[in-house]
Design an enzyme around this catalytic site. Structure first.
Site, mmCIF file in Angstrom:
data_model
loop_
_atom_site.group_PDB
_atom_site.id
_atom_site.type_symbol
_atom_site.label_atom_id
_atom_site.label_comp_id
_atom_site.label_asym_id
_atom_site.label_seq_id
_atom_site.Cartn_x
_atom_site.Cartn_y
_atom_site.Cartn_z
ATOM 1 C CB CYS A 1 -13.107 -21.138 18.581
ATOM 2 S SG CYS A 1 -11.924 -21.233 17.237
ATOM 3 C CG ASP B 1 -6.003 5.569 -2.799
ATOM 4 O OD1 ASP B 1 -4.868 5.255 -2.395
ATOM 5 O OD2 ASP B 1 -7.040 5.153 -2.273
ATOM 6 C CB CYS C 1 -8.757 -22.325 15.901
ATOM 7 S SG CYS C 1 -8.129 -21.305 17.231
ATOM 8 C CG ASP D 1 -2.177 0.850 0.995
ATOM 9 O OD1 ASP D 1 -2.224 1.584 -0.009
ATOM 10 O OD2 ASP D 1 -3.081 0.821 1.854
ATOM 11 C CB CYS E 1 -10.025 -22.175 20.793
ATOM 12 S SG CYS E 1 -10.012 -20.410 20.410
HETATM 13 N N1 GUN Z 1 -6.434 1.128 3.291
HETATM 14 C C1 GUN Z 1 -7.694 1.217 3.766
HETATM 15 N N2 GUN Z 1 -8.439 2.030 2.979
HETATM 16 C C2 GUN Z 1 -7.626 2.466 2.006
HETATM 17 C C3 GUN Z 1 -7.814 3.345 0.881
HETATM 18 O O1 GUN Z 1 -8.894 3.877 0.638
HETATM 19 N N3 GUN Z 1 -6.724 3.547 0.076
HETATM 20 C C4 GUN Z 1 -5.513 2.968 0.325
HETATM 21 N N4 GUN Z 1 -4.505 3.198 -0.512
HETATM 22 N N5 GUN Z 1 -5.312 2.160 1.389
HETATM 23 C C5 GUN Z 1 -6.360 1.914 2.201
HETATM 24 ZN ZN ZN Z 2 -9.995 -20.278 18.147
#
Ligand code: GUN
Ligand code: ZN
Length: 646
Positions: free
Chosen positions: A274, A124, A276, A89, A279
């Site tokens: 749970c 963005d 898993c 990201d 748990c």
């Molecule tokens: N992570 C959570 N929401 C967003 C988003 O709208 N844009 C970006 N780039 N990362 C995110």
């Molecule tokens: Zn669990």
């Protein structure tokens, strides 16, 4: 990047997504890794959960001189010690939370490319739910402009361009369309974290649907910041392929455990609901008594087990054809999710969902509650009943709900009525009106409803029944006398003939029965079940009726009849000239060779395969809807059943 649709249900899909570092099966969850604080390593996640792809934040790496140098020298895969696909990201979310991101939008894209990210994300503009429409529009414009400038910089990396537009569906759709027109590879739906934090799931659904409407259907869709398994089934059913989760760690830090039905505080649990490995190892008390850091790790692991398990359930549901059942069951755990489901009742949404809804399923449609009557398969049935079905007679005998298939249950009365009068026989069922001749068709015989249904369903069924009976002479089945009349009708209606005509028109469109059944008919039935198997017309085998769903399989002869009598584009999938020799050899139609398609064709529909001059090449079964056939560059669009050699 190669993205190919393998299996589907609702608007959900199982796709293979090929990256230079390996192939991912969707829907999939990308756990978020912060390279500064990894409580569980990527390798451990791969081993424990079958994690195939992860996400990390390139902005964190970019800002930290040590991480940055290491990433630039050795790549992000070495930095995280993970050889599978990595998504990065860009810092947009940090900017939304802290407001201090200063990086240049193109520099951060180049940086992601240079550290070897498989999927990089543009910087963005996070469109918050509180934005005015003008502000949201400005955010969309800036996001699209940045996407356009970022695309030429992406290099070998796939580029993710998030769809923004706040809570304004028209802006979401417009943003999606504009981004789809660029050479982007991956489409997150952004700006939705605040909606999820505030349980505004109805708005979330509107955002997803608006984005999906505008997006290229052949590209992966990611729901950005969605890490709670409770949302996964609905989001997948609407067409989301990827999720990312930092929630597993955040919730664990808070002593909270995720479940498919919501979140529980560890402190409030006397027992762990749970099985898993975590748990199963600890009791609630033991988990509670762990040293703080260790407790966080164990809770994080539990959260991931539950999240990955839910995705397995979803993929099983897509494969098995019970995704809507899962969505409705899961929504019942949370009132805000029920509100979200209700959004799907709006005709515009139903129409969109119907266009990708499979023509049929191998499993029955199970009632779960008041939402079931609004399933796209039933919406389709109701639409077609009024547009494609034309009852043979105005006199209509109405039967009460009975055992399915109704024409078997009421066989004796049906015979008697047929000998006495010309009448349409229809059951007033919980699904709405079901004429006898359609009662074996999916989803009518293949549905399981309780004896007593909820008020919403009753209301819908009643409304449809009233509409169906407008202008008819209505007789209740109870009014039909049980003694045969003295003077039987000279010419009775052949119920088999009526059935094949009605099914053909419902399945292929009104007029198809006249096109298919043009001469003397021979109907061959199963000796064991008494059900129609094959239909021959003028001595030629034109269609077979499938036992599982009561729908027709098209034979080549039948295809020729439909092709001769129904004008283009009806039932056609048009293939490019280069593909013609392959189709003639019986090979399947690959999406990249499809030049056009009847917009009324749905996934798993029977179709005619033609060349660009409308010469019939064969018959087959679609796997994709029209917009998908025209968008996908990989994978099969139509499975050819029979073809005409040149
Ligand atoms: N992570 C959570 N929401 C967003 C988003 O709208 N844009 C970006 N780039 N990362 C995110
Ligand atoms: Zn669990």
């Amino acid at each position: 990047m190669v993205f190919e649709l393998k299996e589907r249900d609702a608007a959900g899909r199982i796709c293979s997504f090929r990256t230079p570092h390996g192939t991912v099966m969707t829907p999939h969850l990308l756990p978020v890794f912060n390279p500064n604080k990894m409580m569980i390593t990527p390798k451990e996640m791969q081993q424990r959960f079958g994690m195939q792809v992860l996400i990390t934040n390139s902005y964190i790496i970019y800002k930290d001189p040590v991480l940055r140098t290491k990433a630039m020298e050795h790549g992000v895969h070495t930095l995280l010690d993970f050889s599978g696909p990595i998504m990065t990201d860009s810092g947009t979310f940090q900017n939304y939370v802290y407001g201090d991101v200063t990086v240049d939008p193109l520099d951060i894209v180049r940086f992601q490319r240079d550290i070897g990210s498989d999927i990089g994300t543009i910087l963005d503009i996070f469109g918050t739910p509180g934005q005015t429409m003008t502000d949201a529009e400005a955010s969309v414009n800036e996001t699209v402009a940045r996407a356009a400038h970022s695309v030429p910089e992406k290099g070998p990396m796939s580029l993710a361009c998030p769809v923004q537009g706040s809570v304004y569906p028209h802006l979401r759709e417009q943003c999606a369309r504009r981004l789809s027109a660029l050479a982007a590879d991956f489409f997150p739906i952004g700006g939705v974290v605040p909606l999820m934090e505030n349980q505004r799931y109805a708005d979330l659904v509107r955002c997803i649907l608006a984005a999906k409407r505008g997006l290229d259907p052949s590209k992966p869709v990611h729901l950005f910041g969605c890490g709670h398994p409770m949302i996964f089934p609905l989001a997948v059913a609407l067409g989301c392929d990827f999720f990312d989760s930092s929630a597993y760690a955040k919730y664990a830090n808070d002593g909270r455990m995720m479940f498919p039905w919501g979140t529980e505080k560890l402190d409030g649990l006397s027992e762990l609901p749970c099985c898993c490995p975590i748990c199963s190892t600890y009791t609630a008390k033991e988990l509670h008594n762990l040293e703080a850091k260790e407790q966080i790790v164990q809770l994080a692991l539990h959260n991931l087990y539950v999240s990955f398990a839910e995705l397995k359930t979803i993929r099983a549901a897509i494969h098995g054809g019970w995704l809507w059942e899962l969505v409705e069951q899961r929504a019942a755990v949370n009132p805000a999710l029920m509100d979200a489901l209700r959004v799907l009742r709006e005709p515009a949404h139903l129409e969109w969902l119907e266009h990708v809804e499979p023509a049929s399923r191998t499993t029955a449609l199970f009632y779960t509650g008041p939402q079931t009557i609004y399933r796209p398969a039933l919406y389709r049935y109701h639409q077609r009943l009024f547009s494609r079905y034309h009852p043979c007679c105005s006199t209509t005998v109405v039967f009460p709900e009975g055992t399915k298939p109704y024409s078997f249950f009421y066989a004796q009365q049906h015979r008697q009525i047929a000998s006495q009068m010309h009448a349409t026989c229809v059951v007033y069922s919980s699904l709405g009106p079901v004429p006898f001749e359609l009662d074996e068709m999916y989803p009518l015989a293949q549905s399981v409803f309780p004896e007593t249904v909820d008020g919403d369903t009753q209301h819908v069924a009643q409304h449809l029944m009233e509409q169906f009976l407008v202008g008819k002479t209505v007789i209740s089945s109870g009014e039909i006398h049980t003694v045969p009349t003295e003077k039987p009708l000279r010419k009775t209606i052949d119920s088999d003939h009526q059935r094949i005509s009605a099914v053909a028109d419902m399945q292929f469109g009104y007029g198809a029965s006249a096109a298919l059944f043009t001469g003397p008919l021979r109907i061959i039935k199963s000796k064991k079940t008494g059900k129609i198997r094959n239909v021959l017309c003028n001595g030629q085998h034109v269609v077979s009726m499938r036992a599982e769903d009561g729908c027709f399989t098209l034979k080549l002869q039948g295809g020729q009849c439909l092709h001769t009598h129904l004008p283009s584009p009806l039932l056609r999938v048009v293939v490019a000239d280069d593909a013609v020799p392959f189709i003639r050899e019986g090979k399947s139609v690959f999406a990249k060779f499809v030049t056009d398609c009847d917009p009324a064709l749905r996934p798993y529909d029977e179709c005619l395969i033609v060349d660009t001059d409308d010469t019939l090449l064969g018959v087959g079964r679609t796997l994709l809807a029209r917009d998908e056939m025209l968008a996908f560059r990989q994978g099969v669009a139509v499975k050819t059943r029979e073809s005409i050699p040149s």
